[in-house]
Write an enzyme that holds these catalytic residues in place. Sequence first.
Site, mmCIF file in Angstrom:
data_model
loop_
_atom_site.group_PDB
_atom_site.id
_atom_site.type_symbol
_atom_site.label_atom_id
_atom_site.label_comp_id
_atom_site.label_asym_id
_atom_site.label_seq_id
_atom_site.Cartn_x
_atom_site.Cartn_y
_atom_site.Cartn_z
ATOM 1 N N SER A 144 -54.186 -12.565 30.163
ATOM 2 C CA SER A 144 -53.936 -11.938 31.391
ATOM 3 C C SER A 144 -53.791 -12.962 32.446
ATOM 4 C CB SER A 144 -55.447 -11.033 31.562
ATOM 5 O OG SER A 144 -55.731 -10.669 32.651
ATOM 6 N N LYS A 165 -49.896 -13.858 34.612
ATOM 7 C CA LYS A 165 -49.879 -13.776 36.429
ATOM 8 C C LYS A 165 -49.407 -14.898 36.950
ATOM 9 C CE LYS A 165 -53.650 -11.526 36.139
ATOM 10 N NZ LYS A 165 -54.876 -10.961 36.401
ATOM 11 N N HIS A 191 -56.527 -21.866 39.521
ATOM 12 C CA HIS A 191 -56.965 -20.503 39.103
ATOM 13 C C HIS A 191 -58.491 -20.945 38.780
ATOM 14 C CE1 HIS A 191 -57.512 -16.378 37.820
ATOM 15 N NE2 HIS A 191 -58.302 -16.956 36.792
ATOM 16 N N ARG A 209 -59.451 -2.256 29.619
ATOM 17 C CA ARG A 209 -60.622 -3.465 29.167
ATOM 18 C C ARG A 209 -61.713 -3.237 29.895
ATOM 19 N NH1 ARG A 209 -57.902 -8.652 30.229
ATOM 20 N NH2 ARG A 209 -59.781 -9.466 29.353
ATOM 21 N N ASP A 249 -50.401 -6.263 32.661
ATOM 22 C CA ASP A 249 -51.850 -6.723 32.688
ATOM 23 C C ASP A 249 -52.537 -5.774 33.470
ATOM 24 O OD1 ASP A 249 -53.846 -8.899 32.569
ATOM 25 O OD2 ASP A 249 -53.470 -9.011 34.706
HETATM 26 N N1 URA Z 1 -59.244 -12.387 35.279
HETATM 27 C C1 URA Z 1 -57.976 -11.911 34.778
HETATM 28 O O1 URA Z 1 -57.157 -12.039 35.590
HETATM 29 N N2 URA Z 1 -58.171 -11.436 33.634
HETATM 30 C C2 URA Z 1 -59.092 -11.101 32.805
HETATM 31 O O2 URA Z 1 -58.928 -11.032 31.685
HETATM 32 C C3 URA Z 1 -60.209 -12.118 33.055
HETATM 33 C C4 URA Z 1 -60.465 -12.480 34.506
#
Ligand code: URA
Length: 429
Positions: free
Chosen positions: A187, A191, A86, A172, A165
């Site tokens: 967050s 995932k 990621h 947010r 999320d």
């Molecule tokens: N990417 C995400 O998936 N969540 C965040 O809060 C910031 C970047």
Amino acid sequence: MTAPFDAVEIICHKRDGGELTDGEVDWVVDAYTRGVVADEQMSALAMAILLKGMTRREISRWTAAMIASGDRMSFAALGRPTADKHSTGGVGDKITLPLAPVVAVFGVAVPQLSGRGLGHTGGTLDKLESIRGWRADLTNDEMRHQLRDVGAVICAAGSALAPADRKLYALRDVTGTVEAIPLIASSIMSKKIAEGTGALVLDVKVGSGAFMKRRADAAELARTMVDLGKDAGVRTVALLTAMDTPLGLTAGNALEVREAVEVLAGGGPRDVVDLTIALAEEMLAAAGRPGADVEAALADGRAMDVWRRMVAAQGGDPDAPLPVARESHVVTAPESGVLERLDAYAVGVAAWRLGAGRARKEDAVQAGAGVELHAKPGEAVTAGAPLLTLHTDTPDRFDRAVGALDGAWSIAPPGTDVDVPPLVLGRVA
Ligand code: URA
């Protein structure tokens, strides 16, 4: 039935600097997902978390509650180790494209759930969608079959994965609470953990073109995410990498696919190749296959072979010509010398204004739009020679893109020894 907790009490508990209990965290995340806790209450709680922070235990529990809000995938039946990467997002970051196939060459399956771009950073799915016929939406069964047959898949995350999320991130975004490190970390990690990967490598970007502008913040985010991964049984490592200058020589969807294909053909810009190798080595080591010769797999066509099968499995034609924007505009170097600085954020905004990115998630992107760099910091430039080429289908966008580039570079006198910082700035394990 009366609720076991009260949203206002939980908000006040965090507002006053307290540590939320497991019960409070589980309830508030679940109740928010079900619509029992209102948006304005979750906004206040998110702001309290931004201002007061969270302990490791709270973040871990918050992440678990977000995972529990949806499905959790498993690739145990695959009989092969799995690894994912990621990136926290940067300009010209096309690394996933060569990375997933090259890791798969070594028998480690890569289930990569990716997103679309928002703001000045591009999204992997937008880039791949510039390949004729390629589709991002796969069912879980299609994903599993492709992992078994090809070894790598890059596709959209379904709505069943961490729905809490999805809802919280949108909130947010409009309440000034994106930057809270506990919320960013939970967050991202909810995932990735729900996706079911066995190993995870995080590319945490630092610099003008990144989410985290300061190294100390990036290091804290990396530490928090690595701890969350470990708490959840995922072998997790993070690299802190520089994002003051765009990665490679392109920013924009089809332009970046072209560059990724150059890397898969054994060429491509050195920084893209180096970062692909560094991240692949980390993924393979975390998945229990250390010591692989990643550079050889890029040079001898094995990674290209997996790429072609991966694209074709999702309906794409790996031989189709990539879209090219209808119009281009060249920005020339105003003087001769050595390029000292070329700001990633400015290039990202220019590419976005040219049509490569979107302002709202419903917007479409232009496949051919973006910015091509003709020099990187440390290289010589000549007065009047091209420094950047801007591409778009809609030439009325050139003015605003050129405006974004105002002050974006500096040129030192000829012969100056410009100090180019390393790409990998640190490692957190
Ligand atoms: N990417 C995400 O998936 N969540 C965040 O809060 C910031 C970047």
